[in-house]
Design a protein around this motif. Structure first.
Motif, PDB file in Angstrom:
ATOM      1  N   MET A 180       0.835  -1.200   0.000  1.00  0.00           N
ATOM      2  CA  MET A 180       0.000   0.000   0.000  1.00  0.00           C
ATOM      3  C   MET A 180       0.875   1.258   0.000  1.00  0.00           C
ATOM      4  O   MET A 180       0.596   2.220  -0.732  1.00  0.00           O
ATOM      5  CB  MET A 180      -0.922   0.003   1.223  1.00  0.00           C
ATOM      6  N   ASN A 181       1.910   1.261   0.799  1.00  0.00           N
ATOM      7  CA  ASN A 181       2.777   2.439   0.879  1.00  0.00           C
ATOM      8  C   ASN A 181       3.629   2.606  -0.378  1.00  0.00           C
ATOM      9  O   ASN A 181       3.989   3.728  -0.751  1.00  0.00           O
ATOM     10  CB  ASN A 181       3.668   2.356   2.123  1.00  0.00           C
ATOM     11  N   ALA A 182       3.955   1.486  -1.025  1.00  0.00           N
ATOM     12  CA  ALA A 182       4.736   1.568  -2.253  1.00  0.00           C
ATOM     13  C   ALA A 182       3.928   2.159  -3.400  1.00  0.00           C
ATOM     14  O   ALA A 182       4.488   2.664  -4.375  1.00  0.00           O
ATOM     15  CB  ALA A 182       5.252   0.189  -2.640  1.00  0.00           C
ATOM     16  N   ALA A 183       2.600   2.114  -3.290  1.00  0.00           N
ATOM     17  CA  ALA A 183       1.734   2.624  -4.349  1.00  0.00           C
ATOM     18  C   ALA A 183       1.643   4.145  -4.349  1.00  0.00           C
ATOM     19  O   ALA A 183       1.056   4.734  -5.261  1.00  0.00           O
ATOM     20  CB  ALA A 183       0.337   2.021  -4.222  1.00  0.00           C
ATOM     21  N   LYS A 237       1.381   7.686   3.963  1.00  0.00           N
ATOM     22  CA  LYS A 237       1.799   6.408   4.508  1.00  0.00           C
ATOM     23  C   LYS A 237       0.732   5.842   5.451  1.00  0.00           C
ATOM     24  O   LYS A 237       0.117   6.575   6.221  1.00  0.00           O
ATOM     25  CB  LYS A 237       3.121   6.548   5.265  1.00  0.00           C
ATOM     26  N   ILE A 238       0.551   4.549   5.365  1.00  0.00           N
ATOM     27  CA  ILE A 238      -0.408   3.838   6.218  1.00  0.00           C
ATOM     28  C   ILE A 238       0.364   3.176   7.347  1.00  0.00           C
ATOM     29  O   ILE A 238       1.299   2.407   7.107  1.00  0.00           O
ATOM     30  CB  ILE A 238      -1.202   2.785   5.423  1.00  0.00           C
ATOM     31  N   SER A 239      -0.031   3.445   8.587  1.00  0.00           N
ATOM     32  CA  SER A 239       0.642   2.853   9.742  1.00  0.00           C
ATOM     33  C   SER A 239       0.047   1.491  10.062  1.00  0.00           C
ATOM     34  O   SER A 239      -1.079   1.159   9.661  1.00  0.00           O
ATOM     35  CB  SER A 239       0.510   3.767  10.957  1.00  0.00           C
ATOM     36  N   VAL A 240       0.830   0.689  10.795  1.00  0.00           N
ATOM     37  CA  VAL A 240       0.315  -0.598  11.262  1.00  0.00           C
ATOM     38  C   VAL A 240      -0.887  -0.386  12.161  1.00  0.00           C
ATOM     39  O   VAL A 240      -1.870  -1.140  12.114  1.00  0.00           O
ATOM     40  CB  VAL A 240       1.424  -1.379  11.992  1.00  0.00           C
ATOM     41  N   LEU A 241      -0.839   0.658  12.991  1.00  0.00           N
ATOM     42  CA  LEU A 241      -1.951   0.947  13.897  1.00  0.00           C
ATOM     43  C   LEU A 241      -3.231   1.227  13.121  1.00  0.00           C
ATOM     44  O   LEU A 241      -4.322   0.806  13.529  1.00  0.00           O
ATOM     45  CB  LEU A 241      -1.593   2.141  14.783  1.00  0.00           C
TER      46      LEU A 241
END
Length: 454
Positions: free
Chosen positions: A271-274, A278-282
């Motif tokens: 997801m973040n590579a797209a 940035k999307i966190s684990v939380l």
């Protein structure tokens, strides 16, 4: 003739019943304008600047810095009236002193603005409605002519003298208070004797430096050892009260499970590579959590003990534990069930930064229906969380680390996390709680399970 009005500590809302005086912003004899901040107090929720709802001359202050006052207690008195009128009678200050000055004509109107967190243009603001101020009739004096109302030149406070102490910021004052340091014994090196952070740190180092050992008389008894006493106030006191109430009222139970989080971490990386935020684990865990609550609504509820009823709540307002310099706080993400992972990540980031800066409002800290506690950031694997009263459950997440794991029939190194659920046994039985936790673990191991509901 001037009137002397008494301004009391206003109701700060959100169930707050008391506050501690951190710093006086005015002195006896100062001229104040309507809505001018006069004192900085600390509540169980945040730092608050309290403005005076009317203008005039301060004739008395009540309570020294460090004093805890209940809502409705007097804060100060202000002489209000015609500028050319007779002088108001002097009123006693906290240390017995007083001052008389001509009053500035003013009328109280409107709401009072209270700032949360540090002062400044960026401070968040909310409105409160103070009680109508009590009118205190002044005692006539024999002083001839009006007293000048020119601004009072600040005088440096000498070490050891009574009265307010000039300190560069509330954070420096808090540092001294937490360490039990009397600021009146600290010489300031700033302009006009202003106490700087370096002054406090130097005083603490001098105080803690061991004194040269001296031989004690052979017959002298050993001195008694006294422990340090730390008042349970502010955020620390609020946390203590809530946790004690939770333990006293809620019959809780805890279950836990290990889960293979390798696929979840790979999904986050993709997801973040797209591109994009940035999307966190939380945020991913929160998305899984609110989806699981839609399948197990018993855990998104509270217990009305007076009515002996379980109240299932219509929406998910997700709290998350955040460690700050002032202690543990639980900000709340509103309507978490309708947010995307990207929206959740953004709101977690905003609230976490506000928590660190001390600018969270009471509204940011109340109204949660379920709490997510990521104690894995402290490097621990597991815990038995205490429920955030009056909620019914809390999900705890340990650290995600490589561990041996049987994957597709073979031993492999996988990213493993321990999940724990503490729940109120009054709202559901172990089967429901176990079903919720197992579903969360399944979504962690196979994030594609969530695609059914997207």
């Amino acid at each position: 003739m001037a009137q002397v009005l008494e301004f009391k500590l206003p109701d700060l809302g959100e169930g707050l019943t008391e506050a501690e005086i951190v710093r006086w912003l005015v002195s006896v004899g100062d001229v104040v304008a309507i809505d001018q901040p006069v004192v900085e107090v600390e509540t169980a929720k945040a730092m608050v600047e309290v403005p005076c709802p009317y203008g005039g001359v301060v004739t008395a202050r009540f309570g020294e810095e460090g004093t805890e006052l209940p809502v409705g207690a007097p804060l100060l008195t202000v002489a209000v009236g015609a500028a050319a009128g007779p002088a108001a009678a002097p009123g006693p200050d906290a240390d017995g002193s007083g001052a008389a000055a001509s009053a500035v004509s003013s009328e109280y109107s409107g709401n009072v603005l209270v700032g949360y967190g540090t002062a400044g243009p960026a401070a968040r603001r909310r409105r409160i409605h103070p009680r109508t101020p009590a009118v205190v009739q002044p005692t006539p004096t024999t002083t001839a002519g009006p007293t000048p109302t020119a601004p009072v030149t600040p005088v440096p406070v000498a070490a050891g003298s009574p009265g307010p102490v000039p300190v560069i910021s509330p954070l420096v004052r808090k540092l001294a208070r937490d360490q039990g340091l009397d600021l009146r014994r600290v010489p300031g090196s700033g302009p006009e004797g202003l106490i700087l952070r370096a002054d406090v740190e130097r005083a603490l180092a001098d105080r803690d430096r061991p004194a040269p050992a001296a031989p004690a008389p052979a017959a002298a008894p050993a001195p008694a050892v006294a422990g340090e006493r730390i008042p349970l106030r502010g955020v620390r006191g609020a946390v203590a009260d809530k946790l004690s109430r939770s333990r006293a009222e809620i019959p809780d139970a805890t279950c836990w499970v290990d889960a293979d989080a390798t696929a979840l971490m790979e999904t986050r990386a993709a997801m973040n590579a797209a591109g994009g935020p940035k999307i966190s684990v939380l945020a991913l865990l929160a998305r899984i959590c609110v989806h699981a609550l839609s399948r197990f609504p018993e855990l998104n509820s509270t217990v009305d003990t007076a009515a002996r009823e379980i109240v299932r709540l219509p929406g998910v307002h997700l709290g998350f534990a955040a460690q700050t310099p002032r202690g543990l706080v639980v900000p709340v993400v509103r309507d978490a069930g309708s947010r995307t992972a990207e929206s959740l990540a953004g709101e977690f980031g905003r609230l976490t930064e506000s928590a660190r800066q001390g600018t969270l409002t009471p509204a940011d800290l109340t109204g949660g229906t379920f709490t997510l506690n990521n104690y894995g950031v402290f490097g621990v694997d597991g815990s038995t969380p205490i429920i955030n009263h009056p909620e019914a459950a809390m999900l705890g997440v340990g650290r995600i680390i490589p561990k041996p794991w049987v994957h597709q029939g073979e031993l492999a190194v996988r990213q493993v996390v321990q999940l724990s659920l503490t729940f109120d046994h009054r709202v559901c039985d172990g089967g429901t709680a176990g079903g919720f936790l197992r579903y969360v673990a399944d979504c962690v191991e196979q994030p594609a399970v969530l695609l059914r509901t997207l």
